[in-house]
Design a protein around this motif. Sequence first.
Motif, PDB file in Angstrom:
ATOM      1  N   VAL A 195      58.737  -6.691  70.563  1.00 60.00           N
ATOM      2  CA  VAL A 195      58.857  -6.590  69.579  1.00 60.00           C
ATOM      3  C   VAL A 195      60.296  -5.870  69.169  1.00 60.00           C
ATOM      4  CG1 VAL A 195      57.420  -5.330  67.055  1.00 60.00           C
ATOM      5  CG2 VAL A 195      56.299  -5.575  68.940  1.00 60.00           C
ATOM      6  N   ILE A 196      60.518  -6.166  68.229  1.00 60.57           N
ATOM      7  CA  ILE A 196      62.059  -5.952  67.295  1.00 60.57           C
ATOM      8  C   ILE A 196      61.949  -4.447  66.658  1.00 60.57           C
ATOM      9  CG2 ILE A 196      63.854  -6.868  65.827  1.00 60.57           C
ATOM     10  CD1 ILE A 196      63.490  -9.444  66.483  1.00 60.57           C
ATOM     11  N   VAL A 197      62.751  -3.516  66.679  1.00 62.20           N
ATOM     12  CA  VAL A 197      62.128  -2.434  65.803  1.00 62.20           C
ATOM     13  C   VAL A 197      63.868  -2.354  64.924  1.00 62.20           C
ATOM     14  CG1 VAL A 197      60.899  -1.702  68.197  1.00 62.20           C
ATOM     15  CG2 VAL A 197      62.840  -1.167  68.466  1.00 62.20           C
ATOM     16  N   GLU A 198      64.907  -2.703  65.808  1.00 63.60           N
ATOM     17  CA  GLU A 198      66.460  -2.481  65.180  1.00 63.60           C
ATOM     18  C   GLU A 198      66.826  -3.768  64.813  1.00 63.60           C
ATOM     19  OE1 GLU A 198      68.186   1.168  66.415  1.00 63.60           O
ATOM     20  OE2 GLU A 198      66.851   2.464  66.324  1.00 63.60           O
ATOM     21  N   GLY A 199      67.555  -4.528  63.382  1.00 64.30           N
ATOM     22  CA  GLY A 199      68.597  -4.853  63.869  1.00 64.30           C
ATOM     23  C   GLY A 199      67.303  -6.243  62.446  1.00 64.30           C
ATOM     24  N   LEU A 200      66.447  -5.680  62.088  1.00 65.55           N
ATOM     25  CA  LEU A 200      64.894  -6.947  61.813  1.00 65.55           C
ATOM     26  C   LEU A 200      65.936  -7.297  60.255  1.00 65.55           C
ATOM     27  CD1 LEU A 200      61.944  -4.985  61.422  1.00 65.55           C
ATOM     28  CD2 LEU A 200      62.581  -7.152  62.633  1.00 65.55           C
ATOM     29  N   GLN A 201      66.932  -6.998  59.988  1.00 70.22           N
ATOM     30  CA  GLN A 201      67.778  -7.486  58.654  1.00 70.22           C
ATOM     31  C   GLN A 201      68.513  -8.656  59.090  1.00 70.22           C
ATOM     32  OE1 GLN A 201      67.813  -4.253  59.533  1.00 70.22           O
ATOM     33  NE2 GLN A 201      70.061  -4.165  60.200  1.00 70.22           N
ATOM     34  N   ARG A 202      69.104  -9.169  60.708  1.00 77.83           N
ATOM     35  CA  ARG A 202      70.002 -10.092  60.461  1.00 77.83           C
ATOM     36  C   ARG A 202      68.808 -10.944  61.274  1.00 77.83           C
ATOM     37  NH1 ARG A 202      72.440  -4.834  62.442  1.00 77.83           N
ATOM     38  NH2 ARG A 202      71.496  -5.731  64.708  1.00 77.83           N
ATOM     39  N   VAL A 203      67.471 -10.870  61.253  1.00 75.01           N
ATOM     40  CA  VAL A 203      67.054 -11.722  61.819  1.00 75.01           C
ATOM     41  C   VAL A 203      65.870 -12.990  61.474  1.00 75.01           C
ATOM     42  CG1 VAL A 203      67.245 -10.800  64.167  1.00 75.01           C
ATOM     43  CG2 VAL A 203      65.019 -10.273  62.572  1.00 75.01           C
ATOM     44  N   ARG A 204      65.487 -14.055  61.753  1.00 68.27           N
ATOM     45  CA  ARG A 204      65.249 -15.005  61.158  1.00 68.27           C
ATOM     46  C   ARG A 204      64.071 -15.613  62.106  1.00 68.27           C
ATOM     47  NH1 ARG A 204      69.849 -17.524  61.273  1.00 68.27           N
ATOM     48  NH2 ARG A 204      69.673 -19.755  61.023  1.00 68.27           N
ATOM     49  N   PRO A 205      62.914 -16.694  61.122  1.00 70.92           N
ATOM     50  CA  PRO A 205      62.509 -17.053  63.081  1.00 70.92           C
ATOM     51  C   PRO A 205      62.644 -18.323  62.652  1.00 70.92           C
ATOM     52  CG  PRO A 205      60.869 -16.240  60.408  1.00 70.92           C
ATOM     53  CD  PRO A 205      62.146 -15.869  60.187  1.00 70.92           C
ATOM     54  N   GLY A 206      62.861 -18.698  64.644  1.00 73.04           N
ATOM     55  CA  GLY A 206      63.693 -19.473  65.521  1.00 73.04           C
ATOM     56  C   GLY A 206      64.575 -18.891  65.586  1.00 73.04           C
ATOM     57  N   ALA A 207      65.103 -18.345  65.245  1.00 76.90           N
ATOM     58  CA  ALA A 207      67.100 -17.845  65.361  1.00 76.90           C
ATOM     59  C   ALA A 207      66.771 -17.096  66.597  1.00 76.90           C
ATOM     60  CB  ALA A 207      67.719 -17.170  64.532  1.00 76.90           C
ATOM     61  N   PRO A 208      67.977 -17.655  67.500  1.00 75.24           N
ATOM     62  CA  PRO A 208      68.638 -17.184  68.964  1.00 75.24           C
ATOM     63  C   PRO A 208      68.458 -15.331  68.859  1.00 75.24           C
ATOM     64  CG  PRO A 208      69.720 -18.387  68.809  1.00 75.24           C
ATOM     65  CD  PRO A 208      68.859 -18.641  67.338  1.00 75.24           C
ATOM     66  N   VAL A 209      68.717 -14.124  69.661  1.00 78.16           N
ATOM     67  CA  VAL A 209      68.803 -13.179  69.177  1.00 78.16           C
ATOM     68  C   VAL A 209      69.375 -12.732  71.127  1.00 78.16           C
ATOM     69  CG1 VAL A 209      67.457 -12.870  67.124  1.00 78.16           C
ATOM     70  CG2 VAL A 209      66.942 -12.474  69.499  1.00 78.16           C
ATOM     71  N   GLN A 210      70.251 -11.385  70.475  1.00 77.46           N
ATOM     72  CA  GLN A 210      70.645 -11.080  72.106  1.00 77.46           C
ATOM     73  C   GLN A 210      69.855  -9.695  71.637  1.00 77.46           C
ATOM     74  OE1 GLN A 210      74.435 -10.249  72.181  1.00 77.46           O
ATOM     75  NE2 GLN A 210      75.396 -12.328  72.138  1.00 77.46           N
ATOM     76  N   ALA A 211      68.632  -9.608  72.993  1.00 77.46           N
ATOM     77  CA  ALA A 211      67.721  -8.440  72.688  1.00 77.46           C
ATOM     78  C   ALA A 211      67.826  -7.503  73.855  1.00 77.46           C
ATOM     79  CB  ALA A 211      66.111  -8.931  73.199  1.00 77.46           C
ATOM     80  N   GLU A 212      67.900  -5.737  73.585  1.00 77.64           N
ATOM     81  CA  GLU A 212      68.355  -4.731  74.172  1.00 77.64           C
ATOM     82  C   GLU A 212      66.810  -4.121  74.382  1.00 77.64           C
ATOM     83  OE1 GLU A 212      71.770  -1.197  74.629  1.00 77.64           O
ATOM     84  OE2 GLU A 212      71.563  -2.939  73.757  1.00 77.64           O
ATOM     85  N   GLU A 213      66.618  -4.075  75.315  1.00 77.90           N
ATOM     86  CA  GLU A 213      65.559  -2.619  75.635  1.00 77.90           C
ATOM     87  C   GLU A 213      65.853  -1.025  74.456  1.00 77.90           C
ATOM     88  OE1 GLU A 213      61.603  -2.092  76.172  1.00 77.90           O
ATOM     89  OE2 GLU A 213      62.658  -3.978  76.306  1.00 77.90           O
ATOM     90  N   ALA A 214      64.563  -0.585  74.057  1.00 77.78           N
ATOM     91  CA  ALA A 214      64.489   0.317  73.541  1.00 77.78           C
ATOM     92  C   ALA A 214      64.941   1.661  74.059  1.00 77.78           C
ATOM     93  CB  ALA A 214      63.838   0.809  71.930  1.00 77.78           C
ATOM     94  N   GLY A 215      65.996   2.421  74.341  1.00 76.63           N
ATOM     95  CA  GLY A 215      65.903   3.415  75.297  1.00 76.63           C
ATOM     96  C   GLY A 215      67.090   2.830  76.863  1.00 76.63           C
ATOM     97  N   ALA A 216      67.717   1.585  76.483  1.00 77.99           N
ATOM     98  CA  ALA A 216      68.008   1.549  77.963  1.00 77.99           C
ATOM     99  C   ALA A 216      69.784   1.573  77.522  1.00 77.99           C
ATOM    100  CB  ALA A 216      68.413  -0.239  78.084  1.00 77.99           C
ATOM    101  N   ALA A 217      71.343   1.863  78.721  1.00 75.40           N
ATOM    102  CA  ALA A 217      72.054   2.299  78.060  1.00 75.40           C
ATOM    103  C   ALA A 217      72.711   0.971  77.801  1.00 75.40           C
ATOM    104  CB  ALA A 217      72.632   2.384  80.136  1.00 75.40           C
TER     105      ALA A 217
END
Length: 394
Positions: free
Chosen positions: A366-388
């Motif tokens: 689930v996306i918790v940060e960066g929601l304002q920069r995404v839209r359904p169907g678009a690719p993203v670079q996901a980073e796990e919360a709490g990761a370095a």
Amino acid sequence: MKIRPQLRFRSAAVVALGALFLAACTGGKEQGVAPGAGGPQQAPAVTVMTVKSEAVPMVAELPGRTTPYLIAELRPQVTGIVTERAFNEGSEVKAGQVLYRIDAAPYQAAHDSARAALARAEANAQVARIKAERHAGLVKIEAVSKQANDDAQAALKQAQAEVAAAKAALDKAKIDLDYTRLKSPIAGRIGRSAVTAGALVTANQAQALATVQQLDPIYVDLTQSSVEMLRLRSEIAAGSVKTGARGEVPVRLILEDGSEYAAEGRLALSEVTVDEGTGSVTLRAQFPNAEGVLLPGMYVRARLPQGTRSEAILVPHKALSRDPRGNALVMVVDGESKVAARPVQVAQSLGENWVVTGGLQAGERVIVEGLQRVRPGAPVQAEEAGAAPAAAAQ
């Protein structure tokens, strides 16, 4: 024909701009770059949280108001002039303490008169008894007639009835005399006085002279929707919500300023009927109030534990949004690193999270940060919360 200087300057400027444009186009073709081409766009970076299923305690937060544990309105039982107010407004009073005194002179006189009437009735009864006993002996030897004996026996009974009536009148006079000292029926805190010394009060008047309230312990009346109560019962029956052993239900209180009340209360009763106007059920909780922090009429919020939901998912508040219809949804990242909008069912808020009961599965991101920069169907670079965080060069 002469050419004006302004026209000559404009012609030279047009020729120069055309030469520059031609040179730029020729240079682009020579370098092999297509006109209007730009660099590749990178997928936006977002922070995700992998959700998991866990047991979550269910807590209902209900609005309510405080009410006194006991309340007594002081009203006079006799008519008269108030001679004394024997208390300080806002002070603590004890049960049986005299609070007002009413002029007792007329009631004392009535009491003395009733006592004298009782003495006269008892004396008459004594004479009637002696006469009745004498006639009872004489009628056996036919010294008096049966009619005379019957009259003597009837006079005795009449005298005894007069004694009983005199005793009742004396008791009534004594009660009225006691009512001239208005006492507190309960222990508690007394409010302001409606009268002062010299005021005329009447028996059983509508206006109370003062009000005494017992505030330790104190009640908190709560309201719960009947729909929520039925839903909770159905979930308990289905096994999705588990309850503990039977016993007292603990209740925590949130005050008007947002602070938590120090002492813990317990649920005292649940109303057996539903209010037709509001569709809610009234619950009553009892709290200790030795410090007098809670006052009658305060608006509070109570938290009641209502079991444990065995399979629930916690999602941060910032990860959940609403569609135009008010339905809850979250943005998830699938296996292809693309965004998808997911409608979810929310049971309640618990701390900084929402308790999600449907629409999500354990292991989804689930996306918790960066929601304002995404839209359904678009690719993203996901980073796990709490990761370095990734290196700057990468």
